[in-house]
Design an enzyme around this catalytic site. Structure first.
Site, mmCIF file in Angstrom:
data_model
loop_
_atom_site.group_PDB
_atom_site.id
_atom_site.type_symbol
_atom_site.label_atom_id
_atom_site.label_comp_id
_atom_site.label_asym_id
_atom_site.label_seq_id
_atom_site.Cartn_x
_atom_site.Cartn_y
_atom_site.Cartn_z
ATOM 1 C CG ASP A 45 -0.050 -0.260 2.669
ATOM 2 O OD1 ASP A 45 0.774 0.424 2.865
ATOM 3 O OD2 ASP A 45 -0.631 -0.660 3.169
ATOM 4 N NE ARG A 59 -0.397 3.267 4.538
ATOM 5 C CZ ARG A 59 -1.881 2.339 4.412
ATOM 6 N NH1 ARG A 59 -2.695 2.462 3.230
ATOM 7 N NH2 ARG A 59 -2.001 1.798 5.163
ATOM 8 C CG ASP A 64 -3.505 -1.493 7.379
ATOM 9 O OD1 ASP A 64 -2.370 -0.869 6.171
ATOM 10 O OD2 ASP A 64 -3.692 -2.784 7.271
ATOM 11 C CB THR A 65 -1.762 -4.676 1.474
ATOM 12 O OG1 THR A 65 -0.116 -3.638 2.020
ATOM 13 C CG2 THR A 65 -2.406 -3.726 0.584
ATOM 14 C CD GLU A 67 2.570 -3.605 8.234
ATOM 15 O OE1 GLU A 67 3.238 -3.632 7.380
ATOM 16 O OE2 GLU A 67 1.217 -2.363 7.810
ATOM 17 N NE ARG A 110 2.316 6.634 5.520
ATOM 18 C CZ ARG A 110 2.459 5.836 5.610
ATOM 19 N NH1 ARG A 110 3.373 4.375 5.320
ATOM 20 N NH2 ARG A 110 1.459 5.427 6.312
#
Length: 283
Positions: A45, A59, A64-65, A67, A110
């Site tokens: 992401d 971002r 949310d991908t 980690e 970001r």
């Protein structure tokens, strides 16, 4: 004495000049609507683009991908797949175009954006459709909340990617606590696209941070600082026909056709603590 002042002035000027040239002091901002060259890949992401002479970290908004970590720790399930998928699409595209919501920067500096690829597809949405990301809504960026939750729900229904185990939880799965009755009544006229909130108490209530939700569509209206007067009402319209700019008791939900007229679509009202304070049961 004048020489001392002059010396101090020169030193101060040099210090300010040094701060201005420091990378941490540069406000790197990517403009919306411009095609920007992708220069680096971080994870599923997050990536970097070139904007003018600056390198800007992007971002993805609303998602949310999993980690990715170093070799010793390993990655979260589907973290490597999400990272590889994003890198592949960005390499194919070469350039991307960004769209923003209300806040375009996070607390890390970001740039928060919806990312359009050269072929017209949206990277944020593709990750959700492939089951490689979850919806993550951080207020006040809620413009696409209902659309993205719908994409997440479809991937979850199809049990693809991170949803394949059947045990993963989404942001919408988090349970809420029901608050004590505080004298709020909620009614919805679905065909008129009009919601009425009534305060039956003798105290004015500040609705800042409260949420009104269309349950079936997962569509959310978040209140700014607005007062619900004692023994008074407030209306929220999602139809241009009800627009009344001069009315202090009418708010505009800037989404068309929020309420489902063909199937039950209950309404829920949550306070700033995410406690359910009123429900409209659509039978």
């Amino acid at each position: 004495m004048n020489r001392i002042y002059l010396f101090l002035l020169i030193m101060l000027s040099m210090l300010l000049a040094g701060c201005a040239s420091s990378p941490a002091a540069i406000d790197r901002t990517a403009k919306a609507g411009e095609w920007l060259e992708v220069t680096d890949y971080i994870d599923g992401d997050t990536f970097r683009v070139k904007s003018g002479k600056d390198s800007v970290t992007v971002r993805l908004l609303y998602v949310d991908t999993p980690e990715i970590h170093n070799e010793d720790e390993g990655s979260d399930p589907y973290g490597d797949e999400a990272s590889s998928y994003t890198k592949e699409l960005l390499e194919q595209s070469g350039e991307v175009r960004l769209t923003f919501d209300k806040e375009s920067k996070d607390h890390y500096g970001r740039t928060l954006a919806i990312v359009e690829l050269k072929d017209g597809r949206i990277l944020n949405e593709l990750l959700l459709q492939e089951g490689l990301a979850k919806v993550m809504i951080v207020e006040p960026n809620v413009k696409m909340e209902n659309v993205y939750k719908g994409l997440e729900q479809q991937a979850k229904h199809d049990m693809i990617g991170i949803w394949s185990s059947g045990h993963e939880k989404s942001q919408t799965d988090i349970p809420v606590k029901k608050a004590a009755q505080i004298g709020i009544e909620l009614t919805v006229d679905k065909r008129a696209e009009l919601v009425t909130i009534k305060n039956t108490t003798y105290d004015s209530i500040n609705l800042e941070g409260w949420k009104l939700i269309s349950v079936r569509g997962n569509q959310t209206y978040t209140f700014d600082s607005v007062q619900l007067p004692s023994q008074g009402t407030l209306q929220i319209s999602s139809s241009e026909k009800n627009a009344a700019p001069d009315s202090k008791n009418m708010l505009i939900w800037e989404v068309d056709n929020v309420w489902n007229n063909n199937e039950p679509d209950p309404g829920e009202l949550y306070n700033e603590n995410n406690e359910l304070v009123a429900v409209w049961e659509d039978q």
